[in-house]
Enzyme design. Structure first.
Site, PDB file in Angstrom:
ATOM      1  CB  THR A 194       1.910   3.071   1.809  1.00  0.00           C
ATOM      2  OG1 THR A 194       3.118   2.319   1.577  1.00  0.00           O
ATOM      3  CG2 THR A 194       2.271   4.444   2.351  1.00  0.00           C
ATOM      4  CB  ILE A 222       7.470   1.814   0.613  1.00  0.00           C
ATOM      5  CG1 ILE A 222       7.140   1.708  -0.879  1.00  0.00           C
ATOM      6  CG2 ILE A 222       8.919   1.430   0.896  1.00  0.00           C
ATOM      7  CD1 ILE A 222       7.915   2.697  -1.741  1.00  0.00           C
ATOM      8  CB  ILE A 238      11.198  -2.919   2.984  1.00  0.00           C
ATOM      9  CG1 ILE A 238      12.313  -1.873   2.825  1.00  0.00           C
ATOM     10  CG2 ILE A 238      10.765  -3.488   1.633  1.00  0.00           C
ATOM     11  CD1 ILE A 238      11.922  -0.612   2.085  1.00  0.00           C
ATOM     12  CE  LYS A 239       2.477  -2.959   4.672  1.00  0.00           C
ATOM     13  NZ  LYS A 239       1.138  -2.315   4.597  1.00  0.00           N
ATOM     14  CB  ILE A 240       8.412  -8.583   3.052  1.00  0.00           C
ATOM     15  CG1 ILE A 240       9.558  -7.687   2.559  1.00  0.00           C
ATOM     16  CG2 ILE A 240       8.487  -9.959   2.393  1.00  0.00           C
ATOM     17  CD1 ILE A 240      10.941  -8.226   2.900  1.00  0.00           C
TER      18      ILE A 240
END
Length: 360
Positions: A43, A107, A138-140
């Site tokens: 996402t 996310i 976790i998208k960074i």
């Protein structure tokens, strides 16, 4: 066996680049998993902006959040987290059967804080705790400001999807951040075999920007190179992945950080719909696709074996030619990185504005 299964046999996992409450509540996501061999979901702010700005799937929760006095940011993340958690549950069997390799749902942290490593880390930890599923990522973003947060999040035992990577130079920094983070995780007592990471390398946007510059140059040689830079750039990244992880001194049990091909829906209708799939198939990779691209692969296939291994020399030659033609590649990647962050910030801001109106 479908063409997506064939792609998996070549070593490329297919993840869906989309998520919404409608997909979950109607059973569509479950159907896509079962019928299209999808083994993960990604996402981003634009995806959630599209999902939450239409239809009435979120109405009941918005009413509850309004009654509870939630702020706009709290409301948006509460809904996003619920969607991601429910999606994670749908992928549990795949996650367990692949030992955490697939079955992942991503996310993203707030793109507005991409220049603030401390704030990015704090939100990564918060999202990890609130989703509370081992198969979340976790998208960074791989911006200079967020690179330290990538290492720090991994050191906390958090699985990370590093996003918005455009250049091989930046990708080298991302790999370094991953290796540093997973070593620190081992020192901190985490089971590093459970920490997984992907590096999301954007493809089609590279062609869009470089094609524009080639058309400005306008020579036959320049025009002949249109539609080739995105694939070549990704192949260069894959070669770097193989090189650096072959010599990396990872802790025992640690995983490598797989390259993930993102932005794989073609922007130019003159290019084959499967261009960024068939030409980027190979071991230890992920391709996250919009459903239209998935359907094109299922229908057309166009796969012709491993198109990543031993392709670096040809890719480097193409980039040499681009430089000789006058394409400023450093500027290309700087523009793409800045635009990538700006687009996600714009999508997030639009979502917050529309949600503020609904909460009122």
């Amino acid at each position: 066996m479908s063409h997506i299964d064939d792609l998996s046999q070549l070593g490329t996992s297919t993840w869906l680049d989309d998520l919404s409450r409608d997909r979950i509540s109607t059973g569509n996501l479950k159907q896509v998993i079962e019928e299209k061999s999808i083994v993960g979901v990604t996402t981003n702010p634009a995806i959630f902006a599209a999902a939450m700005s239409k239809g009435n799937a979120y109405d009941d929760q918005i009413d509850q959040l309004k009654t509870a006095g939630a702020s706009v940011d709290e409301a948006v993340y509460a809904m996003s987290i619920d969607d991601v958690r429910d999606a994670c549950d749908l992928f549990t069997d795949i996650y367990e059967s692949t030992g955490g390799y697939d079955g992942r749902v991503s996310i993203e942290v707030d793109p507005r804080i991409s220049a603030d490593a401390a704030a990015t880390l704090e939100q990564a930890k918060e999202l990890w705790a609130k989703v509370d599923r081992p198969n979340v990522m976790i998208k960074i973003p791989a911006t200079p400001g967020s690179l330290p947060a990538i290492s720090d999040a991994l050191a906390e035992g958090i699985s990370v999807n590093v996003t918005l990577i455009f250049s091989v130079d930046r990708y080298r920094q991302v790999i370094k951040a991953y290796i540093d983070g997973v070593k620190r995780a081992a020192e901190n007592g985490h089971d590093v075999s459970k920490i997984h990471s992907v590096a999301s390398f954007f493809v089609s946007r590279v062609d869009t920007e470089i094609d524009r510059r080639l058309e400005e140059i306008g020579t036959d040689e320049a025009l002949e190179l249109r539609g080739k830079a995105g694939v070549a750039n990704a192949r260069r990244a894959y070669a770097l992945y193989r090189e650096l992880f072959a010599e990396a001194d990872l802790p025992e049990g640690a995983n490598t950080q797989r390259p993930l091909w993102a932005s794989t829906g073609v922007k130019n209708p003159d290019y084959p719909a499967t261009l960024y799939v068939s030409e980027l198939a190979g071991p230890d990779t992920v391709n996250t696709m919009p459903e239209g691209t998935i359907d094109a692969v299922l229908e057309q296939g166009n796969l012709h074996g491993d198109t990543l291994t031993d392709t670096a020399d040809e890719a480097e030659q193409l980039f040499t030619r681009l430089g000789e033609l006058g394409v400023d590649l450093g500027d290309v990647f700087e523009v793409l990185e800045n635009e990538g962050v700006e687009k996600f910030v714009a999508s997030w801001s639009e979502l917050l504005e529309s949600m503020e109106a609904r909460l009122k």
